[in-house]
Motif scaffolding. Structure first.
Motif, PDB file in Angstrom:
ATOM      1  N   PHE A   1       0.841  -1.198   0.000  1.00  0.00           N
ATOM      2  CA  PHE A   1       0.000   0.000   0.000  1.00  0.00           C
ATOM      3  C   PHE A   1       0.878   1.251   0.000  1.00  0.00           C
ATOM      4  O   PHE A   1       0.632   2.188  -0.766  1.00  0.00           O
ATOM      5  CB  PHE A   1      -0.931  -0.030   1.224  1.00  0.00           C
TER       6      PHE A   1
ATOM      7  N   LEU B   1      -6.053   5.401  -6.513  1.00  0.00           N
ATOM      8  CA  LEU B   1      -6.787   6.066  -5.447  1.00  0.00           C
ATOM      9  C   LEU B   1      -7.986   6.781  -6.063  1.00  0.00           C
ATOM     10  O   LEU B   1      -7.860   7.460  -7.084  1.00  0.00           O
ATOM     11  CB  LEU B   1      -5.879   7.078  -4.753  1.00  0.00           C
TER      12      LEU B   1
ATOM     13  N   GLU C   1       0.575   4.002  -2.923  1.00  0.00           N
ATOM     14  CA  GLU C   1       0.017   5.324  -2.595  1.00  0.00           C
ATOM     15  C   GLU C   1       0.746   5.896  -1.378  1.00  0.00           C
ATOM     16  O   GLU C   1       0.190   5.964  -0.274  1.00  0.00           O
ATOM     17  CB  GLU C   1      -1.490   5.206  -2.299  1.00  0.00           C
TER      18      GLU C   1
ATOM     19  N   TRP D   1      -8.998   3.401  -1.565  1.00  0.00           N
ATOM     20  CA  TRP D   1      -7.974   2.650  -2.289  1.00  0.00           C
ATOM     21  C   TRP D   1      -8.264   1.164  -2.162  1.00  0.00           C
ATOM     22  O   TRP D   1      -8.604   0.676  -1.081  1.00  0.00           O
ATOM     23  CB  TRP D   1      -6.584   2.950  -1.716  1.00  0.00           C
TER      24      TRP D   1
ATOM     25  N   ARG E   1     -11.832   9.331   0.133  1.00  0.00           N
ATOM     26  CA  ARG E   1     -10.759   8.743  -0.665  1.00  0.00           C
ATOM     27  C   ARG E   1     -10.740   7.250  -0.380  1.00  0.00           C
ATOM     28  O   ARG E   1     -10.711   6.836   0.788  1.00  0.00           O
ATOM     29  CB  ARG E   1      -9.427   9.390  -0.316  1.00  0.00           C
TER      30      ARG E   1
END
Length: 158
Positions: free
Chosen positions: A8, A150, A12, A144, A142
């Motif tokens: 992760f 994203l 991002e 993900w 937001r």
């Protein structure tokens, strides 16, 4: 598809930093697991970030540990903090908890975290990370998921 915390972070980095800071702002968070009868169980939990992993540690034979050993699906909500400002937003991580029983890994974790023995140790495999915040007069969500970019949704009085 599931990812480790390090995966992760690589996918991002800025979002991962924001989410990790939100969890690290407080010690206690809320874990949701699935009970034997299929209903949800919500309990408190401390988490740590170490060696590219999100770790969940819990007392031996605790109900939440038993839930995760039977059905590894979980949702983890960061402590919202005091007051009503939701300073860092509302952060939630979902995934599967994989119990770690390898003696070397458990010993390394125990040494670094100072965790009392015995205990159950789980490594989080992420399937979703969500942050909801208020930015100005807009609600911003937001999200993900592994292998996807994203996604940001913003709602407000337009």
């Amino acid at each position: 598809m599931t990812f480790s915390w390090a995966d992760f972070q690589a996918a991002e980095p800025d979002f991962a930093k924001t989410v990790q800071q939100r969890f690290e702002a407080y010690t206690h968070h809320v874990l949701a697991t699935v009970r034997k009868d299929g209903s949800p169980r919500v309990t408190g939990l401390e988490v740590t970030f170490r060696s590219g992993e999100l770790w969940l540690g819990m007392m031996p034979r605790s109900r939440k540990a038993q839930d995760l050993m039977r059905d590894p699906r979980f949702a983890l909500l960061a402590n919202p903090g005091s007051g009503t400002d939701m300073g860092g937003g509302d952060v939630r991580v979902g995934g599967r908890a994989v119990e770690v029983t390898d003696p070397e890994t458990v010993a390394r974790y125990t040494g670094e975290a100072g965790a009392p023995q015995p205990f159950h140790l789980f490594r989080a495999e992420l399937t979703e990370v969500v942050r909801t915040s208020v930015e100005g007069d807009r609600l911003v969500v937001r999200t993900w998921h592994p292998g996807e970019p994203l996604r940001t949704v913003s709602r407000g009085n337009d």
